[in-house]
Design a protein around this motif. Sequence first.
Motif, PDB file in Angstrom:
ATOM      1  N   MET A   1     -69.387  43.230 -40.399  1.00  0.00           N
ATOM      2  CA  MET A   1     -69.832  42.137 -39.543  1.00  0.00           C
ATOM      3  C   MET A   1     -70.750  42.683 -38.461  1.00  0.00           C
ATOM      4  SD  MET A   1     -68.532  39.467 -40.699  1.00  0.00           S
ATOM      5  CE  MET A   1     -69.319  38.613 -39.357  1.00  0.00           C
ATOM      6  N   SER A   2     -71.798  41.969 -38.153  1.00  0.00           N
ATOM      7  CA  SER A   2     -72.711  42.453 -37.134  1.00  0.00           C
ATOM      8  C   SER A   2     -72.292  41.949 -35.756  1.00  0.00           C
ATOM      9  CB  SER A   2     -74.111  41.966 -37.441  1.00  0.00           C
ATOM     10  OG  SER A   2     -74.125  40.562 -37.404  1.00  0.00           O
ATOM     11  N   ALA A   3     -71.766  40.707 -35.676  1.00  0.00           N
ATOM     12  CA  ALA A   3     -71.348  40.191 -34.371  1.00  0.00           C
ATOM     13  C   ALA A   3     -70.122  40.978 -33.933  1.00  0.00           C
ATOM     14  CB  ALA A   3     -71.019  38.707 -34.481  1.00  0.00           C
ATOM     15  N   PRO A   4     -70.012  41.237 -32.631  1.00  0.00           N
ATOM     16  CA  PRO A   4     -68.842  41.994 -32.186  1.00  0.00           C
ATOM     17  C   PRO A   4     -67.575  41.223 -32.541  1.00  0.00           C
ATOM     18  CG  PRO A   4     -70.084  41.115 -30.298  1.00  0.00           C
ATOM     19  CD  PRO A   4     -70.891  40.843 -31.517  1.00  0.00           C
ATOM     20  N   VAL A   5     -66.638  41.898 -33.135  1.00  0.00           N
ATOM     21  CA  VAL A   5     -65.403  41.249 -33.555  1.00  0.00           C
ATOM     22  C   VAL A   5     -64.440  41.247 -32.378  1.00  0.00           C
ATOM     23  CG1 VAL A   5     -63.469  41.318 -35.148  1.00  0.00           C
ATOM     24  CG2 VAL A   5     -65.732  42.059 -35.908  1.00  0.00           C
ATOM     25  N   ARG A   6     -64.144  40.072 -31.860  1.00  0.00           N
ATOM     26  CA  ARG A   6     -63.169  39.986 -30.776  1.00  0.00           C
ATOM     27  C   ARG A   6     -61.791  39.760 -31.357  1.00  0.00           C
ATOM     28  NH1 ARG A   6     -66.629  35.884 -27.497  1.00  0.00           N
ATOM     29  NH2 ARG A   6     -67.562  35.929 -29.560  1.00  0.00           N
ATOM     30  N   ARG A   7     -60.824  40.459 -30.831  1.00  0.00           N
ATOM     31  CA  ARG A   7     -59.450  40.325 -31.322  1.00  0.00           C
ATOM     32  C   ARG A   7     -58.752  39.242 -30.517  1.00  0.00           C
ATOM     33  NH1 ARG A   7     -59.762  42.407 -36.054  1.00  0.00           N
ATOM     34  NH2 ARG A   7     -60.794  44.414 -36.083  1.00  0.00           N
ATOM     35  N   THR A   8     -58.997  37.996 -30.868  1.00  0.00           N
ATOM     36  CA  THR A   8     -58.394  36.906 -30.102  1.00  0.00           C
ATOM     37  C   THR A   8     -57.192  36.349 -30.857  1.00  0.00           C
ATOM     38  OG1 THR A   8     -59.928  35.389 -31.141  1.00  0.00           O
ATOM     39  CG2 THR A   8     -60.537  36.246 -28.981  1.00  0.00           C
ATOM     40  N   GLY A   9     -56.530  37.202 -31.599  1.00  0.00           N
ATOM     41  CA  GLY A   9     -55.370  36.741 -32.337  1.00  0.00           C
ATOM     42  C   GLY A   9     -55.760  36.253 -33.713  1.00  0.00           C
ATOM     43  N   GLY A  10     -54.825  35.670 -34.403  1.00  0.00           N
ATOM     44  CA  GLY A  10     -55.019  35.311 -35.802  1.00  0.00           C
ATOM     45  C   GLY A  10     -55.958  34.144 -36.032  1.00  0.00           C
ATOM     46  N   ARG A  11     -56.095  33.274 -35.054  1.00  0.00           N
ATOM     47  CA  ARG A  11     -56.832  32.034 -35.289  1.00  0.00           C
ATOM     48  C   ARG A  11     -58.290  32.295 -35.685  1.00  0.00           C
ATOM     49  NH1 ARG A  11     -58.009  27.518 -36.669  1.00  0.00           N
ATOM     50  NH2 ARG A  11     -59.542  26.256 -35.575  1.00  0.00           N
ATOM     51  N   SER A  12     -59.007  33.099 -34.871  1.00  0.00           N
ATOM     52  CA  SER A  12     -60.430  33.252 -35.169  1.00  0.00           C
ATOM     53  C   SER A  12     -60.633  34.074 -36.445  1.00  0.00           C
ATOM     54  CB  SER A  12     -61.179  33.850 -33.977  1.00  0.00           C
ATOM     55  OG  SER A  12     -61.127  35.247 -34.006  1.00  0.00           O
ATOM     56  N   ALA A  13     -59.727  34.990 -36.727  1.00  0.00           N
ATOM     57  CA  ALA A  13     -59.823  35.740 -37.985  1.00  0.00           C
ATOM     58  C   ALA A  13     -59.628  34.813 -39.175  1.00  0.00           C
ATOM     59  CB  ALA A  13     -58.791  36.867 -38.007  1.00  0.00           C
ATOM     60  N   ALA A  14     -58.714  33.861 -39.039  1.00  0.00           N
ATOM     61  CA  ALA A  14     -58.454  32.927 -40.135  1.00  0.00           C
ATOM     62  C   ALA A  14     -59.662  32.012 -40.361  1.00  0.00           C
ATOM     63  CB  ALA A  14     -57.207  32.094 -39.832  1.00  0.00           C
ATOM     64  N   VAL A  15     -60.283  31.564 -39.267  1.00  0.00           N
ATOM     65  CA  VAL A  15     -61.477  30.717 -39.378  1.00  0.00           C
ATOM     66  C   VAL A  15     -62.589  31.495 -40.087  1.00  0.00           C
ATOM     67  CG1 VAL A  15     -63.355  29.663 -38.049  1.00  0.00           C
ATOM     68  CG2 VAL A  15     -60.986  29.227 -37.395  1.00  0.00           C
ATOM     69  N   LEU A  16     -62.804  32.738 -39.626  1.00  0.00           N
ATOM     70  CA  LEU A  16     -63.846  33.564 -40.210  1.00  0.00           C
ATOM     71  C   LEU A  16     -63.594  33.778 -41.696  1.00  0.00           C
ATOM     72  CD1 LEU A  16     -66.356  35.078 -39.464  1.00  0.00           C
ATOM     73  CD2 LEU A  16     -64.965  37.052 -38.855  1.00  0.00           C
ATOM     74  N   SER A  17     -62.368  34.027 -42.040  1.00  0.00           N
ATOM     75  CA  SER A  17     -62.053  34.292 -43.436  1.00  0.00           C
ATOM     76  C   SER A  17     -62.250  33.031 -44.280  1.00  0.00           C
ATOM     77  CB  SER A  17     -60.629  34.845 -43.511  1.00  0.00           C
ATOM     78  OG  SER A  17     -60.023  34.472 -44.705  1.00  0.00           O
ATOM     79  N   SER A  18     -61.956  31.855 -43.732  1.00  0.00           N
ATOM     80  CA  SER A  18     -62.168  30.641 -44.534  1.00  0.00           C
ATOM     81  C   SER A  18     -63.662  30.329 -44.649  1.00  0.00           C
ATOM     82  CB  SER A  18     -61.372  29.457 -43.984  1.00  0.00           C
ATOM     83  OG  SER A  18     -61.876  29.087 -42.720  1.00  0.00           O
ATOM     84  N   ILE A  19     -64.434  30.669 -43.617  1.00  0.00           N
ATOM     85  CA  ILE A  19     -65.893  30.481 -43.710  1.00  0.00           C
ATOM     86  C   ILE A  19     -66.466  31.403 -44.781  1.00  0.00           C
ATOM     87  CG2 ILE A  19     -68.094  30.823 -42.502  1.00  0.00           C
ATOM     88  CD1 ILE A  19     -66.677  29.913 -39.928  1.00  0.00           C
ATOM     89  N   ARG A  20     -66.028  32.653 -44.731  1.00  0.00           N
ATOM     90  CA  ARG A  20     -66.510  33.632 -45.709  1.00  0.00           C
ATOM     91  C   ARG A  20     -66.207  33.169 -47.132  1.00  0.00           C
ATOM     92  NH1 ARG A  20     -64.243  38.363 -42.939  1.00  0.00           N
ATOM     93  NH2 ARG A  20     -66.039  38.591 -41.558  1.00  0.00           N
ATOM     94  N   PHE A  21     -64.990  32.722 -47.324  1.00  0.00           N
ATOM     95  CA  PHE A  21     -64.569  32.252 -48.639  1.00  0.00           C
ATOM     96  C   PHE A  21     -65.428  31.065 -49.075  1.00  0.00           C
ATOM     97  CE2 PHE A  21     -61.739  30.148 -51.664  1.00  0.00           C
ATOM     98  CZ  PHE A  21     -61.388  31.218 -52.458  1.00  0.00           C
ATOM     99  N   ALA A  22     -65.669  30.127 -48.144  1.00  0.00           N
ATOM    100  CA  ALA A  22     -66.476  28.942 -48.456  1.00  0.00           C
ATOM    101  C   ALA A  22     -67.901  29.351 -48.844  1.00  0.00           C
ATOM    102  CB  ALA A  22     -66.502  28.004 -47.253  1.00  0.00           C
ATOM    103  N   VAL A  23     -68.486  30.301 -48.095  1.00  0.00           N
ATOM    104  CA  VAL A  23     -69.847  30.750 -48.399  1.00  0.00           C
ATOM    105  C   VAL A  23     -69.901  31.354 -49.798  1.00  0.00           C
ATOM    106  CG1 VAL A  23     -71.620  32.460 -47.820  1.00  0.00           C
ATOM    107  CG2 VAL A  23     -70.564  31.116 -46.003  1.00  0.00           C
TER     108      VAL A  23
END
Lengths: 177, 177
Positions: A1-23
């Motif tokens: 990932m090029s954008a800095p990965v912020r560790r804001t807990g599971g929520r944003s990781a889950a969103v990112l992973s569902s976006i990736r899967f959708a793409v």
Amino acid sequence: MSAPVRRTGGRSAAVLSSIRFAVEELVRERGAEKVTIPLVAERAGVNPTSVYRRWGDAATMLNDIATYRLDPTRELPRTGDLRADLIAWCREIVEHYRKPINAALLRGGSASAGEQETECLRNRRAEGLAIAGEAGALDADDIIDGLVGPIVYRAIFLPWTLDEDLPVRLVDKVLAA
Amino acid sequence: MSAPVRRTGGRSAAVLSSIRFAVEELVRERGAEKVTIPLVAERAGVNPTSVYRRWGDAATMLNDIATYRLDPTRELPRTGDLRADLIAWCREIVEHYRKPINAALLRGGSASAGEQETECLRNRRAEGLAIAGEAGALDADDIIDGLVGPIVYRAIFLPWTLDEDLPVRLVDKVLAA
């Protein structure tokens, strides 16, 4: 990932992973050039605004996700044997683009390239320089023209030629020149 | 042009020329990825069927028209000085892709590449082999990896680096390797 990965807990990781899967799913179904941010948001079940906020446009999103599996923070081959390290590194890139989904994402990204350097190119050039630049063996142009350029050209236009021998051939040529 | 050019009088040449003009205009206005055959036919004032008959799909049309100015029947540099001839030939390709319209068409074509070899690649490889193959100096892989690949990679991803020195640098590397 090029954008800095912020560790804001599971929520944003889950969103990112569902976006990736959708793409990836949409690219497989329709081809990269037909994947838009609203489509991705709908498939991922997220608000389009959060996709726009992260990437701005579909091309940037595709370029970013295409480079996902070649994590720029991964460990590079550094055995001290320059030729072997370069071959191992090129092999990673070739393996990456042998996956049809990654080649498709690359083609989609290339359709909108040319305005500025892609994150992907910046990462690969930095990696090549980390392996071969300190020794003064190769400069940035050698890495682009001798290694990254030919591999990416073949991934786009001649994907069936991304074979086992390509990394060895390219590295031996670039070190000989 | 890749399709055999039949001399059927002025009519078909005029149709072809209006299609070409429509494609270039639409690519400039909307970007290559948004150019469709119905749009081109409408702008050119011809029946979509005749466009479909000639090219089959938009990607093939774009690839074909993108190579138009690099006419494969043009005379190649053949002074007998291999290095000078290769440099002159690479210069033609670099000059071609320095025109933004040609780079845009290339990006549009690359989005749909990967199923089979493009006419453009076939023409360039044949030209490279005509210049350097007989002398046994370069083979097809040298031409793709050392000359055509890096130029096309830069035209897609780093168009502002298509500079005067590139042909000399690439030819000297490929001949040294």
